[in-house]
Design an enzyme around this catalytic site. Structure first.
Site: not given
Length: 491
Positions: A80, A154, A218
């Site tokens: 990213r 995350s 994810h």
């Protein structure tokens, strides 16, 4: 004469929206959708058999599907960082996957894509996962985004982590304020899609960039109640098919507001699939390995571009393109200013727009894992340099757990570095020597052809030396002359 986005605001006040003059003058909107850990083989248009992805398949059929689209590193934060700065992660010194204890983020001197476009008059928003620093100075609203809703890192960085119990609550932010902890993860795709649709409607009168970095698929993965048990591919299929449906809703919003002819839609993944998680992970299709490796399955990802009348329809493009190239390409299309600091990406507009004989402006692309240079691609050739890498340790996992879960030695769980990652996530460490692959004939990197092409090996080794000099390489103990510091709030 080129009219900038700022000038468009004045023109829009005079010319009625939707007229021919307005559509010709207005710079393009950008919808940038990023899936998390989606594999190269997870979409119908890339060969998936059980997964149903009609909206993305149609996007590819009406636009261009890239068969050699790359990320710079096969892990979340580094990938990213490259996407939003136009730099290799090594240049901006941001690696791995940040967590709630990280004190680092992108340095304030780096100019991000949303900052450059906002300065040119664009509305900007991000809905989904940020993962470039969770301390206030590093948050999206300090880095060019007008609006942010989502996670600072995350979705496994909380109590639902598959292998690491005891993590603190997972925060959900709106702007810079935590509005929920431990949110319902099954609602993420729905929430981000709704916010995206709302943003498009609210900004239909002006140029905008919508950055939609979805949390899914994810691990841990969840689908909404409306999508559970619908896919022949199990829960992973439910999650991906809901994601595909959300893309369809975003595209419908673009059409509903009459913006389709002036909106560039890009869909990619941040890296390859987390293969150790088996039934809860995706597929790299014909490619070797997956996330956390610089084999093709880790760094080659789905890449689809759609812009009616500008991006060729029904095209499959095998010319290599990398996420570092998106910033300079989009900045030029938007009429915005380029960053003052050197970047690594190059304008690939001729490739994107299908100009005759357009070729990559790069002599080579480099693939790092952290601060280690692992591989170089030039044209059809890819040279792996000697390095350790991760491969799944035994049969892939089931039920949201990684391979070999419960059988690793407890003391191994505290090992740092590559072996620590292997212990926590069901991998083992293996090593490759120097090896050359012809990706046109062997995308799966199965046949080392170095002995037959010593001249190619020499050429790629020369490219590698240039990368080491500029970006560094821990494997050869080189420090790069072009490396810049990340932002760090460590006391």
């Amino acid at each position: 004469m080129r009219i900038t986005p700022r000038a468009w605001a004045l023109v829009a006040a005079i010319v009625l929206p939707g007229t021919t003059v307005a559509s010709e003058i207005r710079p393009p909107n950008v919808v940038l959708i990023v899936a998390d850990d989606l594999g190269y083989g997870d979409l119908g248009c890339y060969g998936a058999k059980k997964l149903r992805t009609p909206h993305l398949d149609q996007l590819a059929a009406k636009g261009t599907r890239f068969s050699s689209f790359y990320v710079s590193q096969p892990v979340c934060t580094a990938s990213r960082a490259s996407l939003l700065t136009g730099c290799y992660a090594n240049r901006v010194s941001l690696f791995g996957a940040l967590n709630h204890q990280s004190t680092v983020g992108l340095h304030p001197a780096e100019r991000l894509l949303p900052e450059l476009l906002r300065e040119a008059g664009y509305a900007t928003a991000i809905y989904g996962k940020w993962h470039l620093g969770d301390r206030p100075p590093f948050l999206p609203t300090r880095r060019g985004f007008d609006d942010f809703a989502g996670l600072p890192y995350s979705n496994d960085n909380g109590p639902l982590h598959p292998t690491m119990p005891g993590l603190p609550p997972l925060p959900f932010l709106r702007g810079e304020r935590v509005i929920e902890t431990n949110p319902d993860q099954g609602r993420f795709t729905r929430r981000f899609t709704d916010l995206a649709v709302e943003f498009i409607g609210a900004n239909a009168h002006r140029p905008f960039i919508l950055y939609l970095p979805h949390v899914m698929p994810h691990v841990p993965i969840f689908a909404s109640p409306e999508w559970r048990h619908r896919s022949a591919a199990g829960v992973y299929g439910d999650v991906v098919e809901e994601l595909d449906s959300g893309v369809g809703e975003v595209l419908a919003a673009v059409r509903r507001h009459g913006l389709e002819a002036n909106t560039l839609v890009l869909f990619i993944s941040d890296n390859g699939p987390f293969l150790s998680y088996g039934s809860h992970a995706g597929s790299a299709g014909p490619l070797r390995e997956g996330k956390l490796t610089t084999w093709e399955g880790g760094v080659r990802v789905p890449g689809i571009a759609y812009w009616p009348g500008r991006v060729p329809a029904g095209r499959v493009c095998d010319e290599p393109v990398m996420t570092i190239d998106l910033l300079p390409t989009l900045v030029r299309l938007a009429g915005a200013k380029s960053p003052a600091l050197p970047i690594d990406g190059k304008d690939v507009g001729p490739i994107l727009l299908g100009e005759p004989n357009a070729r990559s402006p790069h002599a080579a692309y480099f693939f790092y894992a952290g601060d280690e240079l692992h591989a170089v691609r030039a044209g059809r050739w890819k040279l792996h340099l000697p390095h350790d890498y991760l491969t799944v340790n035994g049969p892939p996992g089931e039920g949201g757990k990684p391979a070999n879960w419960g059988r690793a030695k407890p003391e191994a769980m505290s090992v740092s570095g590559l072996r620590g990652i292997a212990s926590r996530h069901g991998y083992r460490v293996e090593r490759t020597g120097q090896a050359l692959y012809d990706l046109h004939a062997d995308a799966g990197e199965t046949r080392d052809v170095a002995a037959a092409h010593p001249d190619v090996v020499r050429e790629l080794l020369a490219h590698a030396e240039r990368a080491r000099a500029e970006l560094g390489d821990a494997l050869t103990r080189r420090k790069g002359t072009g490396v810049r510091p990340c932002g760090d709030l460590k006391p």
